[in-house]
Design an enzyme around this catalytic site. Structure first.
Site, mmCIF file in Angstrom:
data_model
loop_
_atom_site.group_PDB
_atom_site.id
_atom_site.type_symbol
_atom_site.label_atom_id
_atom_site.label_comp_id
_atom_site.label_asym_id
_atom_site.label_seq_id
_atom_site.Cartn_x
_atom_site.Cartn_y
_atom_site.Cartn_z
ATOM 1 N N GLY A 9 -1.371 11.863 -2.412
ATOM 2 C CA GLY A 9 -0.350 10.953 -2.907
ATOM 3 C C GLY A 9 -0.830 10.025 -4.020
ATOM 4 O O GLY A 9 -2.028 9.836 -4.237
ATOM 5 N N GLN A 79 -2.099 20.397 -3.209
ATOM 6 C CA GLN A 79 -0.675 20.279 -2.900
ATOM 7 C C GLN A 79 0.046 20.031 -4.219
ATOM 8 O O GLN A 79 -0.030 18.951 -4.788
ATOM 9 C CB GLN A 79 -0.395 19.140 -1.916
ATOM 10 C CG GLN A 79 1.065 19.083 -1.477
ATOM 11 C CD GLN A 79 1.387 17.894 -0.589
ATOM 12 O OE1 GLN A 79 0.653 16.907 -0.576
ATOM 13 N NE2 GLN A 79 2.480 17.960 0.143
ATOM 14 N N THR A 85 4.420 15.886 4.903
ATOM 15 C CA THR A 85 3.160 16.075 5.621
ATOM 16 C C THR A 85 2.958 17.520 6.059
ATOM 17 O O THR A 85 1.850 18.052 5.960
ATOM 18 C CB THR A 85 3.125 15.149 6.853
ATOM 19 O OG1 THR A 85 3.383 13.812 6.434
ATOM 20 C CG2 THR A 85 1.766 15.200 7.522
ATOM 21 N N HIS A 323 -19.692 -16.599 -17.550
ATOM 22 C CA HIS A 323 -19.998 -17.932 -17.057
ATOM 23 C C HIS A 323 -18.774 -18.838 -16.960
ATOM 24 O O HIS A 323 -17.802 -18.695 -17.689
ATOM 25 C CB HIS A 323 -21.075 -18.603 -17.930
ATOM 26 C CG HIS A 323 -20.783 -18.583 -19.393
ATOM 27 N ND1 HIS A 323 -20.917 -17.470 -20.181
ATOM 28 C CD2 HIS A 323 -20.366 -19.580 -20.220
ATOM 29 C CE1 HIS A 323 -20.600 -17.770 -21.421
ATOM 30 N NE2 HIS A 323 -20.254 -19.035 -21.477
ATOM 31 N N ALA A 400 -7.549 -15.516 -25.834
ATOM 32 C CA ALA A 400 -8.105 -16.784 -25.364
ATOM 33 C C ALA A 400 -7.005 -17.816 -25.118
ATOM 34 O O ALA A 400 -6.030 -17.924 -25.867
ATOM 35 C CB ALA A 400 -9.099 -17.328 -26.381
#
Length: 432
Positions: A9, A79, A85, A323, A400
């Site tokens: 998936g 798949q 499922t 920093h 910025a």
């Protein structure tokens, strides 16, 4: 005994983290989600594993290869369409010639749960038993497939019944043990109203044909990681169980409280303060004077600069946090660069739960503190601020000084424009 793990998936609820990888390859506790299941199967004695792949399958193939580095043998089954499922399980049929376990790759299960499932099947008293379902108790049956059961034998499976019409509060946990006969039932399974081939319909066919299905009520821990902030919860759970391991270098004047994993070729520089549990992967450079708070998870090749604070966050491979930055309760993708002074806020002014957009809808995270979710390759300029619950798509650039208060799509360039007023400060020029 063999195993199938379903990992085809897209994981759209995890966007933007899944833009570049399947959901099962998201990192928690320093590893991809699916790796925990592979290791649990291996530790339970199951070495032959088939991964049912689809979306971004190359990411899984590159990481796991043939499985030998992880002590298992891995095959890959494709798949091609997301048709449920039962369809996913049938795509791995060529690799199955004996009884097998099926797991969803994004539901993390323990070794003990898998062993209990195997033992339940081994102690069956009838050769008619062809399947075992793991069951959990739930508060709201309307969100699950609910079973009727006599002793340990399942008599009926009802998909998402109304709460007042549910026959029990025992829900299908999506963890199965099947004999190969399940493929015959899958072949007879018709499309559901959702347009999928449901494994619960296949199981109902087995019941109608006289086969027996056992239910295993489990109290073993398992985690369903479906939304970005649930990665942080599972990360905290895994780090809380982490063993101390120091393979890198710790300089003088570093203070450490609690457990720490420090990977190979990593360094923690002088002046850092660490409150564990903290995970630092290989080839990382941290500090100086960095503050790592509980449940900080730095993956491989992460650089963290001077005077940075990171708390309860996952920082993926190759990312730089420069920093004077703060990262709180956030998930940051690979190869991101947070410019100096970037601050990811994690608390609303009104102290209410943080809201997050999931598949176009605003969702209550249930969390008072939740920061940002960054896709891969996001770059922020200096002094960028990001509000709680904001998601920024992969390969976006934030100039910025921006304050980001809403989600940003992938491949975006974000700037803020202000008018600069420049006046002469020279008094002599003004007098003339």
């Amino acid at each position: 005994m063999k195993a199938i793990i379903l990992t085809a998936g897209e994981g759209t609820r995890m966007r933007p983290l899944t833009t570049t990888r399947p959901k099962t390859m998201l990192i928690t506790g320093g590893k991809p989600l699916i790796q925990y299941n592979i290791e649990s199967l291996r530790d339970a004695g199951i070495k032959d594993i088939t991964l049912v792949v689809g979306y971004k399958k190359e990411v899984l193939e590159e990481y796991f290869g043939d499985g030998s580095q992880f002590g298992v043998n891995i095959n890959y089954a494709m798949q091609t369409s997301q048709l449920g499922t039962a369809n996913a399980i049938s795509s791995a049929k060529e690799y199955i010639d004996e009884s097998f376990i099926v797991l969803n790759g994004d539901i993390i299960v323990s070794y003990d749960l898998i062993r209990n499932l195997i033992e339940k099947y081994a102690t069956r008293t009838s050769n008619n038993v062809k399947s075992v379902l793991t069951l959990i108790s739930v508060d709201d049956p309307s969100n699950y497939g609910i079973v009727s059961m006599v002793n340990d034998k399942i008599t009926q499976i009802i998909e998402k019944p109304d709460k007042d019409e549910a026959p029990s509060n025992l829900a299908n946990a999506g963890i199965y043990l099947f004999s190969p006969e399940i493929f015959d039932a899958i072949d007879k399974t018709e499309l559901s109203s959702r347009g999928e081939y449901e494994i619960t319909d296949s199981l109902q066919i087995e019941l109608e044909e006289g086969w027996e299905i056992l239910g295993l009520i489990s109290n073993e821990p398992w985690m369903d990681v479906g939304r970005p902030w649930e990665l942080l919860k599972s990360n905290a759970d895994f780090l809380g169980k982490m063993d101390e391991s120091i393979e890198g270098e710790i300089e003088e004047n570093v203070t450490i409280h609690g457990s720490l994993h420090l990977g190979k070729n990593s360094i923690i520089r002088s002046g850092c303060y660490i409150e564990g549990p903290v995970f630092i992967g290989d080839n990382c450079d941290v500090g100086p004077n960095t503050y790592l708070r509980p449940n900080a998870c730095l993956c491989n090749d992460v650089n963290v600069g001077n005077a940075v604070e990171i708390k309860n966050s996952i920082i993926m491979d190759g990312t730089n946090v420069n920093h004077l930055s703060y990262v709180g309760d956030s998930v940051i993708g690979v190869n991101c660069n947070l410019g100096a002074g970037t601050n990811l806020a994690n608390l609303r002014f009104d102290d209410e739960h943080v809201q997050v957009s999931v598949k176009g809808e605003r969702v209550d995270s249930g969390l008072r503190k939740l920061g940002a979710i960054f896709g891969d390759g996001v770059k922020t300029g200096i002094n960028t601020s990001v509000n709680p619950g904001v998601k920024i798509g992969d390969n976006s650039f934030i100039n910025a000084g921006c304050v980001i208060y809403r989600d940003i799509d992938s491949h975006s360039l974000v700037s803020t424009h202000t008018n600069l007023i420049v006046k002469s400060a020279d008094k002599k020029k003004k007098e003339k």
